[in-house]
Enzyme design. Structure first.
Site, short mmCIF file in Angstrom:
data_model
loop_
_atom_site.label_atom_id
_atom_site.label_comp_id
_atom_site.label_asym_id
_atom_site.label_seq_id
_atom_site.Cartn_x
_atom_site.Cartn_y
_atom_site.Cartn_z
N SER A 20 -0.54 5.16 4.49
CA SER A 20 -0.61 4.35 4.87
C SER A 20 -0.68 4.43 6.14
CB SER A 20 -1.04 2.55 4.01
OG SER A 20 -0.16 2.15 4.03
N PRO A 66 0.81 -1.26 -0.33
CA PRO A 66 -0.32 0.57 -0.28
C PRO A 66 1.12 1.05 0.35
CG PRO A 66 -0.74 -1.77 1.69
CD PRO A 66 0.25 -2.18 1.76
N CYS A 67 0.44 2.27 -0.13
CA CYS A 67 1.06 3.60 -0.53
C CYS A 67 1.41 4.07 0.77
CB CYS A 67 0.39 4.92 -1.23
SG CYS A 67 -0.38 5.15 0.31
N LEU A 68 2.22 5.09 1.28
CA LEU A 68 3.36 5.00 2.15
C LEU A 68 2.99 5.89 3.49
CD1 LEU A 68 7.07 6.30 0.66
CD2 LEU A 68 6.34 3.71 2.47
#
Length: 272
Positions: A181, A177-179
């Protein structure tokens, strides 16, 4: 065992009804499968992948996306959705993902209007995503972004089976997931903090841990690895190991003994 051939046929039928697509690529298995199948069914000129090279994307995922596009002869366009300049995103509210995806889809929509007017935008959302808190789906609805995997009721397990069927290089890639998160809701996000998290996760990767999360908790790095790898990490967690992480800018570092749980920071969200 998922009916892989039936799922492939269902998706091919979907693409026949949408003959020109821009694929929102993240470097993960879901969107990579969409880019591959669109390219395979529609041809290179009609299936263009688009990735946002922004602060919330790990360099490793950008590299994976580039290599994937090169390997499978997929046209890849790099943009910068620049969500880090959106004060709503930086404030990190519980619907942060909505603001992130709004910036992405708006930028992709502008690209489509200027260079690909007959193309529809698609993403890699799948049927399992309906079971999690995903405010980014609202942004997809608002910008009329399609989700073929979700529409065709295809889940993550089926995606991996299809990707393995096609021998895709990412078929077993761990979720990434994107950072953003990694930050508890309400903890302000900055490019510097995102880079700290990325460096810490890269450090764990180089030490043999493939699937990791480093949560930013009140300035401290909370390290997550799968439950069955915690003992290994504990045995390696020397003062020097810890210093390598705190030198990245964290005030402290520790191991989360529960182990890696995707979406852990969503637990306290009250949804209707």
């Amino acid at each position: 065992m998922p009916n892989t051939i039936a799922n492939i046929n269902t998706l091919n039928t979907w693409f026949k009804k949408h003959p020109r697509v821009l694929v929102a690529l993240s470097g993960g298995v879901d969107s990579c499968l969409m880019a591959y199948m669109a390219r395979r069914e529609l041809g290179k000129q009609n299936a263009v992948a688009v990735i946002s090279n922004s602060a919330s994307l790990k360099n490793k995922d950008l590299s994976d996306a580039r290599q994937f596009a090169d390997r499978y002869d997929i046209e890849l366009i790099e943009i910068d959705a620049n969500e880090i300049n959106d004060k709503n995103y930086r404030a990190n509210p519980v619907n942060r993902c909505y603001f992130c995806k709004t910036n992405l889809y708006q930028t992709m929509q502008e690209l489509a209007q200027n260079a690909y007017p007959d193309y529809v935008i698609i993403n890699g959302n799948n049927h399992d995503d309906l079971g999690d808190y995903r405010p980014g789906m609202q942004a997809a609805d608002e910008f009329k972004v399609y989700s073929p995997l979700l529409e065709c009721k295809i889940n993550k397990d089926s995606i991996r089976h299809m990707s393995k069927h096609f021998n895709l290089s990412v078929w077993d890639k761990p979720a990434s997931p994107c950072l953003s998160s990694r930050f508890p809701y309400g903890e302000a996000i900055s490019a510097a903090k995102l880079l700290m998290v990325e460096k810490a996760e890269d450090y764990l990767n180089t030490n043999g841990f493939d699937e990791v999360r480093v949560r930013y908790i009140n300035g401290m790095a909370s390290l997550e690895v799968p439950k069955n790898e915690i003992n290994t990490l504990q045995s390696m967690f020397t003062a020097e190991f810890k210093k390598q992480i705190t030198d990245m800018g964290f005030t402290d570092a520790g191991i989360d003994e529960e182990g890696l749980v995707s979406g852990k920071l969503n637990r306290n969200i009250q949804t209707k």
